[in-house]
Design an enzyme around this catalytic site. Structure first.
Site, short mmCIF file in Angstrom:
data_model
loop_
_atom_site.label_atom_id
_atom_site.label_comp_id
_atom_site.label_asym_id
_atom_site.label_seq_id
_atom_site.Cartn_x
_atom_site.Cartn_y
_atom_site.Cartn_z
N HIS A 263 0.84 -1.20 0.00
CA HIS A 263 0.00 0.00 0.00
C HIS A 263 0.88 1.26 0.00
CE1 HIS A 263 -3.42 -2.60 1.07
NE2 HIS A 263 -2.51 -3.26 1.75
N LEU B 188 -7.62 -3.88 3.25
CA LEU B 188 -7.10 -4.45 4.49
C LEU B 188 -8.22 -5.07 5.32
CD1 LEU B 188 -4.56 -1.62 5.24
CD2 LEU B 188 -3.93 -4.02 5.00
N VAL C 253 -9.13 3.33 -0.60
CA VAL C 253 -9.22 2.02 -1.24
C VAL C 253 -8.47 0.97 -0.43
CG1 VAL C 253 -8.61 0.68 -3.30
CG2 VAL C 253 -9.58 2.97 -3.55
N CYS C 254 -7.29 1.34 0.05
CA CYS C 254 -6.49 0.40 0.86
C CYS C 254 -7.20 0.04 2.16
CB CYS C 254 -5.12 1.00 1.15
SG CYS C 254 -4.09 1.23 -0.31
N THR C 255 -7.94 0.97 2.72
CA THR C 255 -8.69 0.69 3.94
C THR C 255 -9.68 -0.45 3.70
OG1 THR C 255 -8.44 2.96 4.76
CG2 THR C 255 -10.28 1.67 5.64
#
Length: 219
Positions: free
Chosen positions: A37, A49, A44-46
Site C-alpha cells: 500500500h 485491508l 481504497v487500501c482501507t
C-alpha cells in the site's frame, strides 16, 4: 530490480505490527501473500485491508500466510487499524510491514532505488506504484505478481482462486483453464506424453484437439 515469476523473493528484515520479522523465516513451509500500500489512511487500501482480514480463514485453510505493507511508520499502522475496524467491521489480523525507509518497496521494485527523504512528506500519489500482490511459495519463489492502480480495489477472491490453481498444479501434472474454479475439469500438462497420461488417467480424457486433453480435477 525487476522481479519475475520464478525468481527467489528477496529476503528482508522489517518491523511490523506484530514485531520484527525476517521474511523467509516468517514464511517457513507455508505459502505467503505480500500485498502493498502506498500510504496509511487511504480509502481504497482501507477497504482492502478490512476485506483481507475478513477472509483470512480462507487463506489459513490453504496453508497461506498473509502480510501487508504500507509506506509509513508502524505507529501509524496501529491508528489506521482502528479506522479499518470501525469502517470495515474487521481489524487487520495479520502483520503489516512498516516500510518507512522505503527499503522493501525498493527491494521489490515498487519504488525507484533513488527514492529517499522523509516518508511523511510523500503523498499517496508519490508512492502510487506500491500497489502489488506477490504470492510466494514454500520454496520462496515468486509464483504470482499483480499490480493495481490506486483507483481500483484488488480482487482478493481471485488471489484465492490462483492459489488453489498453484497448489493443485504444483502437486499434479495438470494446468487449469480460463475461469477455472476448484472442482472444475483441468487440462493435462503439455509436458506429459500420451503414454504417460494413460498410466495416470487409465479411463482416458476428452480431446477436442490433440493438444487439449481434459480430465477431472485430481483429488
Amino acid at each position: 530490480m525487476t522481479l519475475k515469476l520464478g525468481d527467489t523473493a528477496p529476503d528482508f528484515e522489517a518491523e511490523t505490527t506484530e514485531g520484527k520479522i525476517s521474511f523467509h523465516e516468517w514464511i517457513g513451509d507455508s505459502w505467503a501473500v505480500l500485498f502493498s500500500h502506498p500510504k496509511d489512511f487511504t480509502p481504497v487500501c482501507t477497504t482492502e485491508l478490512g476485506y483481507m482480514a475478513s477472509i483470512k480463514p480462507e487463506f489459513d485453510r490453504r496453508g497461506t500466510k498473509i502480510i501487508g505493507l504500507s509506506v509509513d511508520p508502524v505507529e501509524r499502522h496501529a491508528a489506521w487499524a482502528s479506522d479499518i475496524e470501525e469502517t470495515q467491521g474487521t481489524a487487520p489480523n495479520y502483520p503489516i510491514i512498516s516500510d518507512g525507509d522505503f527499503a522493501v518497496s525498493k527491494l521489490y521494485g515498487m519504488l525507484p532505488a533513488d527514492v529517499s527523504g522523509d516518508v511523511a512528506a510523500r503523498t499517496p500519489a508519490d508512492n502510487q506504484t506500491v500497489r502489488n500482490v506477490f504470492v510466494v511459495g514454500p520454496d520462496k519463489k515468486v509464483k504470482l505478481i499483480l499490480v493495481y492502480p490506486m483507483s481500483t480495489g484488488r480482487n482478493f477472491d481471485e488471489v484465492l482462486r490462483v492459489i488453489d490453481s498453484l497448489q493443485l498444479t504444483s502437486a499434479h501434472n495438470v494446468s487449469t483453464p480460463a475461469n477455472w474454479r476448484d472442482g472444475d475439469k483441468v487440462i493435462i500438462s503439455g509436458s506429459v506424453s500420451n503414454d504417460q497420461a494413460k498410466e495416470i488417467w487409465p479411463d482416458g480424457w476428452e480431446e477436442p484437439k490433440p493438444y487439449i486433453r481434459i480430465v477431472p480435477q485430481p483429488s
